[in-house]
Design a protein around this motif. Structure first.
Motif, mmCIF file in Angstrom:
data_model
loop_
_atom_site.group_PDB
_atom_site.id
_atom_site.type_symbol
_atom_site.label_atom_id
_atom_site.label_comp_id
_atom_site.label_asym_id
_atom_site.label_seq_id
_atom_site.Cartn_x
_atom_site.Cartn_y
_atom_site.Cartn_z
ATOM 1 N N GLU A 5 -44.700 -10.436 31.551
ATOM 2 C CA GLU A 5 -43.686 -10.575 32.593
ATOM 3 C C GLU A 5 -42.401 -9.824 32.241
ATOM 4 N N ILE A 6 -42.031 -9.858 30.967
ATOM 5 C CA ILE A 6 -40.835 -9.134 30.532
ATOM 6 C C ILE A 6 -41.043 -7.632 30.705
ATOM 7 N N GLU A 66 -43.107 -6.122 32.771
ATOM 8 C CA GLU A 66 -43.142 -5.831 34.212
ATOM 9 C C GLU A 66 -41.730 -5.837 34.800
ATOM 10 N N ASP A 67 -40.920 -6.811 34.399
ATOM 11 C CA ASP A 67 -39.542 -6.890 34.884
ATOM 12 C C ASP A 67 -38.734 -5.681 34.425
ATOM 13 N N PHE A 68 -38.936 -5.258 33.188
ATOM 14 C CA PHE A 68 -38.227 -4.091 32.671
ATOM 15 C C PHE A 68 -38.613 -2.840 33.463
ATOM 16 N N ASN A 69 -39.890 -2.680 33.749
ATOM 17 C CA ASN A 69 -40.339 -1.542 34.564
ATOM 18 C C ASN A 69 -39.738 -1.585 35.960
ATOM 19 N N THR A 70 -39.793 -2.743 36.587
ATOM 20 C CA THR A 70 -39.313 -2.892 37.962
ATOM 21 C C THR A 70 -37.817 -2.641 38.065
ATOM 22 N N ASN A 71 -37.071 -3.106 37.080
ATOM 23 C CA ASN A 71 -35.607 -3.032 37.125
ATOM 24 C C ASN A 71 -35.033 -2.021 36.135
ATOM 25 N N ALA A 92 -31.478 -2.110 34.411
ATOM 26 C CA ALA A 92 -31.509 -2.677 33.060
ATOM 27 C C ALA A 92 -31.161 -1.663 31.976
ATOM 28 N N THR A 99 -44.830 4.493 33.653
ATOM 29 C CA THR A 99 -44.604 3.057 33.608
ATOM 30 C C THR A 99 -45.020 2.549 32.234
#
Length: 111
Positions: free
Chosen positions: A6-7, A9-14, A18, A48
């Motif tokens: 999840e971390i 994925e969140d780093f990729n998305t944002n 970030a 990614t």
């Protein structure tokens, strides 16, 4: 990052939001968006991040450069500017008994 999908994925998305905060250039760069694009291109080849060795190596490199080498580089430049003594930049690559590998939960990887 790699122990929790999840971390990652969140780093990729944002990443655009970030990266300037995580890599410490949000307040020092006149153009953080440009720096973010350059980081994504140089370190991650515009890919990614996934849980593979390329991503782990690239992420280790960018964290090392932003957290450690940028400060060391600044110190060397200051010494060169304010002294007439020779200045040497030495990269120390010894893995001691206590390592970031322990903190990151992956004792087999050299961070």
């Amino acid at each position: 990052f790699f122990g929790d999908p999840e971390i990652l994925e969140d780093f990729n998305t944002n990443f655009k939001t970030a990266a300037p905060l995580v890599f410490f250039y949000s307040e020092t760069s006149p153009n953080p968006d440009y720096v973010t694009c350059q980081i994504k291109s140089y370190y991650f080849k515009n890919q990614t991040l996934t849980n593979n060795s390329f991503s782990k190596d690239a992420l280790t490199d960018v964290f090392t450069d932003s957290y450690f080498l940028s400060g060391a580089n600044k110190a060397v430049r200051m010494h060169i500017r304010y002294t007439r003594q020779p200045v040497y930049f030495y990269a120390f690559g010894y893995r001691g008994a206590v390592s970031y590998s322990e903190l990151n939960g992956d004792t087999s990887y050299d961070y």
